[in-house]
Structures are given as C-alpha cells and as structure tokens.
Design an enzyme around this catalytic site. Sequence first.
Site, short mmCIF file in Angstrom:
data_model
loop_
_atom_site.label_atom_id
_atom_site.label_comp_id
_atom_site.label_asym_id
_atom_site.label_seq_id
_atom_site.Cartn_x
_atom_site.Cartn_y
_atom_site.Cartn_z
N LYS A 230 -13.89 14.73 15.80
CA LYS A 230 -14.39 14.03 17.00
C LYS A 230 -14.79 15.09 18.02
CE LYS A 230 -11.48 10.09 15.89
NZ LYS A 230 -10.62 10.58 14.78
N TRP B 258 -19.21 12.16 16.08
CA TRP B 258 -18.35 12.38 14.94
C TRP B 258 -19.04 13.29 13.93
CZ3 TRP B 258 -15.89 6.93 13.64
CH2 TRP B 258 -14.97 6.62 14.66
N THR C 131 0.86 -1.18 0.00
CA THR C 131 0.00 0.00 0.00
C THR C 131 0.89 1.22 0.00
OG1 THR C 131 -0.02 0.17 2.40
CG2 THR C 131 -1.71 -1.19 1.40
N GLU D 166 -5.83 -4.14 1.39
CA GLU D 166 -5.95 -5.09 2.49
C GLU D 166 -7.17 -5.99 2.37
OE1 GLU D 166 -5.29 -1.92 2.69
OE2 GLU D 166 -3.77 -1.47 4.19
#
Lengths: 556, 556
Positions: free
Chosen positions: A448, A453, A191, A336
């Site tokens: 946050k 959120w 990645t 992933e």
Amino acid sequence: MLSTMQDVPLTIARILRHGTRVHGGSRITTWTGDGAPHRQTFAETGERVARLAHALRDELGVREEDRVATLMWNNSEHVEAYFAVPAMGAVLHTLNLRLPADQLAWIVNHAADRVVLVNGSLIPLLAPLMPRLETVEHIVVVGPGDTSALDSALEGHPARVHAYEDLLAGRPDAYDWPELDERSAAAMCYTSGTTGDPKGVVYSHRSIYLHSMQVNMTQSMALTDADTSLPVVPMFHVNAWGLPHAALMTGVNLLMPDRFLQPAPLAEMIATERPTHAAAVPTIWQGLLAELDARPRDVSSMKRVTIGGAACPPSLMSAFEERHGVTLCHAWGMTETSPLGSVAMPPGGVSAEEEFAYRVTQGRFPAGVEARLAAPDGTFAPWDGSSTGELEVRGPWIAGAYYGGADGEPIRPDDKFSPDGWLRTGDVGSISPDGYLTITDRAKDVIKSGGEWISSVELENALMAHDAVAEAAVVAVPDEKWGERPLAAVVFHEDESAVPYDELRTHLGKDLARWQLPERWTTVGSVPKTSVGKFDKKVLRKQYADGELDVTRLDD
Amino acid sequence: MLSTMQDVPLTIARILRHGTRVHGGSRITTWTGDGAPHRQTFAETGERVARLAHALRDELGVREEDRVATLMWNNSEHVEAYFAVPAMGAVLHTLNLRLPADQLAWIVNHAADRVVLVNGSLIPLLAPLMPRLETVEHIVVVGPGDTSALDSALEGHPARVHAYEDLLAGRPDAYDWPELDERSAAAMCYTSGTTGDPKGVVYSHRSIYLHSMQVNMTQSMALTDADTSLPVVPMFHVNAWGLPHAALMTGVNLLMPDRFLQPAPLAEMIATERPTHAAAVPTIWQGLLAELDARPRDVSSMKRVTIGGAACPPSLMSAFEERHGVTLCHAWGMTETSPLGSVAMPPGGVSAEEEFAYRVTQGRFPAGVEARLAAPDGTFAPWDGSSTGELEVRGPWIAGAYYGGADGEPIRPDDKFSPDGWLRTGDVGSISPDGYLTITDRAKDVIKSGGEWISSVELENALMAHDAVAEAAVVAVPDEKWGERPLAAVVFHEDESAVPYDELRTHLGKDLARWQLPERWTTVGSVPKTSVGKFDKKVLRKQYADGELDVTRLDD
C-alpha cells in the site's frame, strides 16, 4: 402482497429423493487401486443412505443439529454420509485429513462432534487424537483397516467403535426425511487460516441447494447425466466444490478416486473409466501431465476440467489442450463461498485467442454472486479491467459469519466481513467490464504505497521472468514518505553470476510503472516457505524488521 | 442450529443488476416487419428500466404492491416492464390479448390494475373496455398507434393517457432498488379456464428467480450468452416460459417477434437474425414448416427448439429434424407451474432411436419439481411407465393457491389442490422409472371404468389411424355396471363408405386391451369444437344425455 406459490423449502432431502429416483441408474464408481472398482447406482445409494440414517438415529442416538464428522477419502460411503446426515437434520462436519493433529483436535472439540466416520486407512491419523477429543461418543470405521491402534487409544475413553457395514445391515432402506427449515445448518467446514484458530463455515440446506443449481448451470460446470465427473478435489475441501450434491441433482455419474491421488493411479482411472469432467487444484494437473509424458495414456475423454484453489500456469493449460485435447477451466472460490464464486467460461462469440485470455482469468461472476472491489481510498473501484481493490462478495451461498461454537454467537471479524455484511475475501484484483475477475495478490501481501496498491505477485512474476533469477519474493516494508514500499528478495540461479539490482530494476520497468518499482533489494539463499510450499512473507518481513537482511537501496 | 451464510433474498432486482452489468453487451433485437430491427443492449435496457421505474413512481404514483398491467407483444419495452415493475416492488400483470373482452375486463378489475401499458397497435382492443375498467388510473401507450379511439373512450373516465417515451425522457438512468422479501409478489398471470372465472396465479420473486436458474440448467433449455433465443410464445403466456428472466440471468440474447407471428415473417426473422433457440406451441411450428416448404429459407441456426402448450405430433418433430436440422424438444407446464414442469431432454448414453422416444414424452422432472400420480383407487400409481393417474406436482415454483382479490384470502379449490398442498394438474398420464412424463388425457375426459382409467385420447388416436375415419371423439357416458364406459363418436371420410362399428372395434383391439374397447358407437357429421378448435366433449356428453345421438351398442 403475498404470492400464491407453494412454500417448499430447498433441502438436501429433496436433492436426495430426486437423484436416487429420477436418476436412479446413474452411478458412483470408487477406485480401489489394483482391485475392480466398486460400482453403485444412485438408487442403491439411496437405500444405503436411508440405512445409515436409521443407524445414526436408532443405534447411535444422533438427533437434529448433532454434528457427525467424517475423516474420509472421496468414495461412495462418503457420499452416503453427505446425504444421510443433513437429510435427517444433523450436521455433516468434514474433517481435513491434511491438517496438523493439534488443529484437527481443536476443530473436533470446537464443533462438538458426537460421531466420527473414519476410513479404515485413516485410523493411524485418528487414534493418536482420541485422548484429546472431548465430545466424540462413537467412531464408525468405514472399509477395511487395522483397528488395533484405535482400540488401545480408546482405553479409558468413553467412545465406542462400530463397523460401518455392520451398522447398516438389516435396517430399512427408506427413511421419512423430516421437512426442515431451509436456513438450518446442513454441513460445516473449517478454514485452515495461517493465523489464529481455524474458523468454521456452516452451510445451510438453502445455500447448498442453490449452489448445486449453480454448478449445473450452463456457465458453470454444465454437467448432465451424460457426464461422469471425477472430483479429485477432496470431499473435505468445501464439499468437493459442490460436485456430490450437484451430481444427485442432475444424475451426473461420479468417479471417486478414494486415496489414490498420485499421478499414476489418476492416469490409470481416467484412461479406464473415461470421465468427461474432473476437478482439482493445479498441482494435481502438473503431476498428471508429467506422468502422461513419461507413460502416455489416453485422457481425452475429459472434455472439461475445472481448476481452482490456486492460479493455474497458462503453460499448463496450453499443454493439456495441445497434447491431450483437454480444456482446463479456471474457477475461483473459497470455503466461505461454497466455493463457487466465479468460473472462467469464455463469453459467446469470441475468437480462440480471446477465449484463452478469458480462460486464464479467475472467471465470471454468476447472478448469485455480487462482487465489488474495495479500493485503498475507501471507494469501490470501477470494473475497468485495471483498477484494483480487495474483492468483496455477497450472495445466498456466501458466508456472512463464522461458527461461534455450540453456545456462542456467530463471529464476524471486521477484517472478514464489511459493516454491510459482504465477505472480504482477502484477494486483491481487478474486474473487467463484462464481469471477469483477475486476482493479482492477497490483500495481506499487497504493498500500500501512497494510496495506490502495488501487487507483490506481479513484481515477483516479472522478476522470475529474468534469466538470472531462480526465485523472488516481494514484501511490503514501512516507508516514511509512502507508508509502504516494496522490498525485493532475490534468489539467483546457482550457475549464473548475480546481475546488478539496477539491471533487474530496468528489466521490471519494461512492464511496470516507475512508481511500482522497488528501491530496496536483497539477495537471499532461498525464499522462506510455509508447510504447504507457499512463500512465507511473514518471515521475510520480520527478517527485514529485525535488520537481518543485507539491503541495498537504489535511489532515483 | 443456524447456518452462518448470508441471508440474501432471491429477487428480480438481483437478476436485473447482474444481467445489465455482467452481460451488458448482450442484446434484445425486436423485429419491426419491413423496417430495420430495433436493437438494444442489456446495458441500455438497464438504464431504460431505471427510467421507467422512476416514471412509474414519481409521475404515476405507483407504490409497492400496486398492480401494473401490460397489454403488449414481445418486444424490448415489454422486457423493460418485466424488470422495472417487480424490481421497484410493484406487481407486473401481463394481460392475455387473445382473451374475450368480457374476461379481459373482469381480470383487470379483479387484479385492481392501476396502470396499463399498451402497445399502440393494441389500442383498438383496450379502448372499448375502458368504460368497464374500474381501477385503471393511467394508460401508457408504447410505440406508434392511433390514440383517438382511446381518447373518445376515456370521455368521462378518470384515467390519463401517457406516451411511454415521453414518460421515460430525462429521468435518471439508475434506481436504488428496494431490498424486498423474496416471497413477495412479483408478477401475476390469469389462467383462462374453460369453466368459471379466470384464476390468478401470483409469482413471487423467489419462484421467478429459482425458475430462471432452472431454465438455464443443462437439462432444461441450457442457454448461454452464446445463444440468441426467439420466444415466439407470448410474454403474456406464463412469462414467455421464463425466457426474459433467464436471459438476463445468463446473458442470452433475445430476438423478439413483436406482432409478427405469422409463418412468413417468422421464417424471415429466423433466416436473417439466426437465433440458436426458439420456443413456441406446436401450431407455430406446423405453420412454419408449411411456409418453409413453400418458400425455403435456412433456419438451421436453431439448434434447439422448446415446444410446449400441447403435444407435438412426432411427424412434425421428424420433419424439422430431417428437412431443417432443427431438434424440437418437448416441455410440459402450465400457468400454475411457472411453467417449467418437465423438459424432454433425453438421458445420457442412449441411442438415436431411444432419444426420439424420450423426446416425444412430455419430459423429465427436474429436482425442483416433485411429481406423483393420484390413481383412481386413492393410492399413488407407481412410476412404471404404464400405470396412470392424475399428475400432482409440488415445488418452489408451483402454485399452491389462486389470487383471492385485493381484500380476499387466497383460493384453494379442492379440485385444484390436494389437502397436503400439491397442485392437481388435471392431466392424466404415466411416469417412467427414470422420471419421464407421458400425458395420455385430461382428467375431466378420462373414462373411469370400474376402478380403472381409460384414456379418451388413446382411443381417439387409434380410431383416427383407421383409413375410413376422418375424426373421432371418445367421451365417458354413465354405465350401471362400470360407473362409466366410453362412447365413440366417429366422423367418416366423405369419400369413404362407412365401415361397420365391429370392424373399427376389431381395429382398436390390435393395440388396446379388451376392457378398454367402447361398446357404444355413434356416427356424427363433425365433432363439436371449442373456440380454439379443441374437441368440445361437454357438448357431446350433453347430446348423449339428452338422447340426441343415434347410438349403436355392440355387446360381447
């Protein structure tokens, strides 16, 4: 109590044997620009795969577990490497040719690649790296290309240069593929994270086999041997989303674009070769749409298009559907996740409008991908279509660690893997009761605020919907009372006079809750961007911290 | 080199969790005859599955590896047992209610079933067996039924009787499913072979999971949550061909016929509930066709029908296609193959006539099923569409042994498994270059003549195509020169005068090679048949050996 079933490992050699025999008549067509396309059946491919494996073993000394890298476009030779290398027990390492030279060299050394297969046209990319590549013993040049740069770069380097076709010539067209452990390494992909060193994901034979079945399931890409699929997505991006493996598994014909990824040749190859399916990131489709507007061609053979890598603007999806009869279907995934995490195939029995609403989500999870939303308060958020959390996933084709190098243990950073082994995706979003994911932000960009959120992306989209705003970025900044609060950085259109911030705040209030609205506002000339054109919020946060921004505070 | 992927076992609990959550709105509809159908969502099913698991564990003491049997029709409670029993770590044993009582009792004892779930309507079948069942501790009666026969049969037997709904009532609707080894036993099914004791196949979580993915792949049954599937094939026949598991995996709605398997109620439920898919043996479709001819109903909702268990007459396939717009698609398999071995989905890019030619084959092998033809000379026959051999298969959902009983080792008879572990199917046929199987005979019926095989079925079909012939059976008889040669036993139509054997031989010579034609001929009143109506060739062979047949020999 044990079952009485055969214990047959799920390996790439099995996919290869099946595809080249049962679907021997299916074809790989590689675009060559102005020349006639190169056509090769799966049966012929199988013979060439065997020849390549013999060459790698007998001529280059490749053994099980050795890493063989590719620096190649999407073409039939790359498919050959995709199967020969893992089927013989070695590990295919696809190199991302878009990476900066430093990262590329680091990755080759970290993976300890012994062999690099490189397309002739990419020698200018590889040659300057050679002095820094410590483990490479063989360079195999695939297709035409000027090797002089390579020859001079190799002065004093022990690596030898070979021509691909010379290596294959005269070798046996069958290979006695070893019976491997399905959990052994088959392929690896790094990645290109924005922070820290690149991280290697090592796919197993098992994970690739299961992922290939998933790709061919009805609710994923649903391909058969009546289809021709055009993977525009590069084979160095998470195995071209699994298409080469899935193609051999069910005989799907492949149309390979090689290096011809610009809108004009893509339009040309679609109109000529008439693929029924294609896969690419949204920018490719944006470019193709403009090209087709300028120089119309018939691309209606594409019944379905899988789109991923980034959210696709709904307007682009509508435009393709209305103007070209092409249905674009979102999928979500990452290196992933092999990458198929979710696919936005609408559920059965819904109206056309509802269908569209499903298709603009990031998609529905298949049985092989379990999902949960880690909420800010440490619980898991319900699947109610509105509660948000960081998406965590688990499944047989999901990474549980990163490659630790030849002698190292696998690496499991806490910010990437939960204590119970789930992958932390870094994506924040919600999941509907029927399992459709909507991503609203990246975890690192979410604000946050007091245990809740706030999505930076939602605020940005709402701001950019205002006529006076050209661009807007929203970042989290420290706040004594709430922990974090949003800062809005606005770029006004040149030909518009700046509107007062409280007007923008009122505008936001139409769609968003009061507690989500920014108090801190600043005007910037442009939003800082990364090398690939994404908003670089790190820079904005630093500018704020360093007091470089002229911030206005609106208090209630 | 190990991969970095998560090690997530492929288990039935995963399918269950996915299906009842992501596809919670999909439904199981069970036909009740004259009453309103019983409808239940997958979400509701999930809660009942949890309740059943709690009841089995806490009330009946079922532990991991314990066998829980079902003697049930296709209905929603049977689906509940399909998931609760394996997901909690026990082993589901589906009992074939069509077996003779002796075999049924033998099988229950051999599997050491501790619990039997029985539909109320099947108590008359179970009660007489009770005195002979040595391991059964609990009988759970599902649905209405007169339990008095059971009560009297249980006098002196330690087993207790429970009512299914009473057992479930008040228990928690969630269960913490254990994380099982994917190779552990999930379900078992005994084959009802014509010779010797029944043989148990024990499916693993892994084999069922992979098989479910295969069922949902594009080139198998290709079902989605827009489909409603009607499994007429009983759930005690190889897991209803995998449909209940596959349904939970992708949200396919299920229409369950319960005990209403006669043509009239089947026609009724298809016309009313409009399934898009169905699965059954050819005799069911033959009966349905006659019913629809007599009392027309609209069954065109069935876009695809999977047919297996026996070869389907092409005329039946054409009749459904032409008169009802329903496409019948052959599949081949057996208890030992889970059962999906091959499916006759035609390849892409062929004409309508070619399609039909592909659809009457036994089908194409998927990547998960490797196939080879063991030829009479000990080699493997080529895939040329004409060379024949005994079909041997290998793959992750193919049996490699039979259950050896609670304390026994698995059994691997030489006539069922090759030394290298492939399953010997007992079917003789050919495979086309593109992987389509055509079965021509059973291995035990094929005539092994001088190192070549002659298909008894081909000769029988050619003979029965003659106007004068009502029935014909061909069996192998010993021959000094050739080892074996065919004997033709002919039944002439009552209203036709017998034609000379050499005329029949000439008739056969139009389609068959000279060396395949029988020299030995006999006329019989009828062909001996087994209890299920198949030609009983053992009897004919014995009659020949005992000199009971009046044989005419035609020599060249």
